[in-house]
Design a protein around this motif. Structure first.
Motif, PDB file in Angstrom:
ATOM      1  N   ASP A 175       2.018  -1.810   4.619  1.00 31.39           N
ATOM      2  CA  ASP A 175       1.308  -0.531   4.587  1.00 31.39           C
ATOM      3  C   ASP A 175       2.296   0.615   4.786  1.00 31.39           C
ATOM      4  O   ASP A 175       2.696   0.925   5.909  1.00 31.39           O
ATOM      5  CB  ASP A 175       0.244  -0.545   5.692  1.00 31.39           C
TER       6      ASP A 175
ATOM      7  N   ILE B 263       0.851  -1.195   0.000  1.00 34.98           N
ATOM      8  CA  ILE B 263       0.000   0.000   0.000  1.00 34.98           C
ATOM      9  C   ILE B 263       0.885   1.242   0.000  1.00 34.98           C
ATOM     10  O   ILE B 263       1.650   1.467   0.939  1.00 34.98           O
ATOM     11  CB  ILE B 263      -0.931   0.017   1.231  1.00 34.98           C
TER      12      ILE B 263
ATOM     13  N   LEU C  42      -8.041  -1.479   5.737  1.00 38.34           N
ATOM     14  CA  LEU C  42      -8.087  -2.469   4.654  1.00 38.34           C
ATOM     15  C   LEU C  42      -7.683  -3.861   5.140  1.00 38.34           C
ATOM     16  O   LEU C  42      -8.106  -4.873   4.576  1.00 38.34           O
ATOM     17  CB  LEU C  42      -7.136  -2.061   3.519  1.00 38.34           C
TER      18      LEU C  42
ATOM     19  N   THR D 271      -6.064   3.074   5.274  1.00 31.99           N
ATOM     20  CA  THR D 271      -5.245   1.935   4.844  1.00 31.99           C
ATOM     21  C   THR D 271      -5.176   0.855   5.924  1.00 31.99           C
ATOM     22  O   THR D 271      -5.201  -0.326   5.604  1.00 31.99           O
ATOM     23  CB  THR D 271      -3.824   2.377   4.430  1.00 31.99           C
TER      24      THR D 271
ATOM     25  N   VAL E 105     -11.428  -2.499  -3.503  1.00 28.77           N
ATOM     26  CA  VAL E 105     -10.192  -3.263  -3.320  1.00 28.77           C
ATOM     27  C   VAL E 105     -10.487  -4.663  -2.791  1.00 28.77           C
ATOM     28  O   VAL E 105      -9.895  -5.650  -3.227  1.00 28.77           O
ATOM     29  CB  VAL E 105      -9.233  -2.511  -2.368  1.00 28.77           C
TER      30      VAL E 105
ATOM     31  N   PRO F 291      -6.906   2.463  -5.093  1.00 28.71           N
ATOM     32  CA  PRO F 291      -7.575   2.174  -3.815  1.00 28.71           C
ATOM     33  C   PRO F 291      -8.989   2.740  -3.701  1.00 28.71           C
ATOM     34  O   PRO F 291      -9.726   2.366  -2.779  1.00 28.71           O
ATOM     35  CB  PRO F 291      -6.642   2.795  -2.768  1.00 28.71           C
TER      36      PRO F 291
ATOM     37  N   LEU G  71      -1.055  -0.876  -4.368  1.00 29.51           N
ATOM     38  CA  LEU G  71      -2.181   0.058  -4.307  1.00 29.51           C
ATOM     39  C   LEU G  71      -1.634   1.474  -4.226  1.00 29.51           C
ATOM     40  O   LEU G  71      -0.784   1.759  -3.377  1.00 29.51           O
ATOM     41  CB  LEU G  71      -3.016  -0.170  -3.039  1.00 29.51           C
TER      42      LEU G  71
END
Ligand code: ZN
Length: 269
Positions: A170, A103, A180, A177, A152, A148, A127
């Protein structure tokens, strides 16, 4: 160099691990440089950093292999080692065929994608909000790059036949985030939090049901910086840098604050 320094000599090119460690406390004996009980951090706990000379100790320096340009490798002393440390923990849990999600493909994330690609046979899914960053991720080894703002969860579901991502890196660490993680992690998966600024808001049961974990990441070990130098020497990791003179430091800091710096800025004295 000081009189008692024996492993490097004056004029030798080196990269510095960001902290000075004592070498005798228990964390040091275990190789956990960042946990050193007597740690000193030039630029944070001590003056130094943006100057012609940087005061450090012998334990912190790693001689550079021939042909490696110090200005090219400099950002690995902080950004690179942090990305590498997180990736190394993730790779220990990744089997070929697993999926790893990255991410944020910025300064740290673009190094993370390359380390993952060099060190595992997992499928990398990146992402990022920016199309240019997604393109960079594909160029550097990501099999897929997603926006994103799309759904997702269902995209990762489709890409992994419903299994989810075994490891999530991340590099953003925002509320959006970290949220997620439970949506896209495979059972037993980890969400490595490298970037920070946001919070983790999840019901305890989410972590229990999927046996997922959030894991923090703080810089990395001296030996990991050595390993990263080896990856750079083997041309497995390429950095995007822009160079500036020390006299431009204040202007560069301002541009950095406004997000106007491409890649990592390197100040040369
Ligand atoms: Zn120590």
């Amino acid at each position: 160099t000081g009189e008692e320094v024996t492993t490097v000599s004056e004029g030798q090119q080196v990269i510095c691990h960001p902290v000075m460690t004592c070498g005798t406390c228990r964390p040091c004996r275990q190789g956990e440089d960042m946990y050193c009980e007597n740690v000193a951090f030039p630029g944070l706990t001590h003056d130094g950093g943006f100057a012609e000379y940087l005061g450090t100790n012998e334990r912190a320096v790693i001689p550079l292999p021939d042909g490696v340009d110090p200005a090219e490798i400099a950002p690995h002393a902080d950004a690179g080692i942090t990305a590498y440390h997180a990736v190394k923990k993730a790779v220990a849990e990744l089997n070929p065929g697993d999926t790893a999600v990255v991410i944020g493909v910025g300064g740290l994330g673009h190094i993370g994608v390359q380390c993952l690609d060099a060190m595992s046979a997992a499928d990398i899914v990146a992402l990022d909000l920016k199309e240019s960053a997604r393109e960079l991720a594909r160029e550097l080894g990501a099999r897929h790059a997603l926006d994103p703002t799309d759904d997702v969860r269902s995209e990762i579901d489709a890409l992994t036949d419903g299994t989810g991502a075994a490891q999530i890196l991340d590099f953003v660490g925002a509320d959006e985030t970290t949220a997620l993680g439970p949506d896209i992690a495979a059972a037993g998966g980890d969400h490595h939090v490298v970037g920070y600024g946001g919070h983790v808001h999840e019901p305890a049961q989410t972590l229990v049901d999927g046996e997922m974990a959030y894991r923090g990441t703080l810089v990395g070990r001296y030996t990991e910086l050595q390993e990263l130098v080896a990856l750079v020497e083997r041309r497995e990791v390429d950095l995007r840098t822009s160079r500036y003179d020390l006299s431009e430091i204040n202007a560069v800091a301002e541009r950095l604050e406004h997000g106007d710096i491409e890649g990592r800025a390197v100040i040369t004295p």
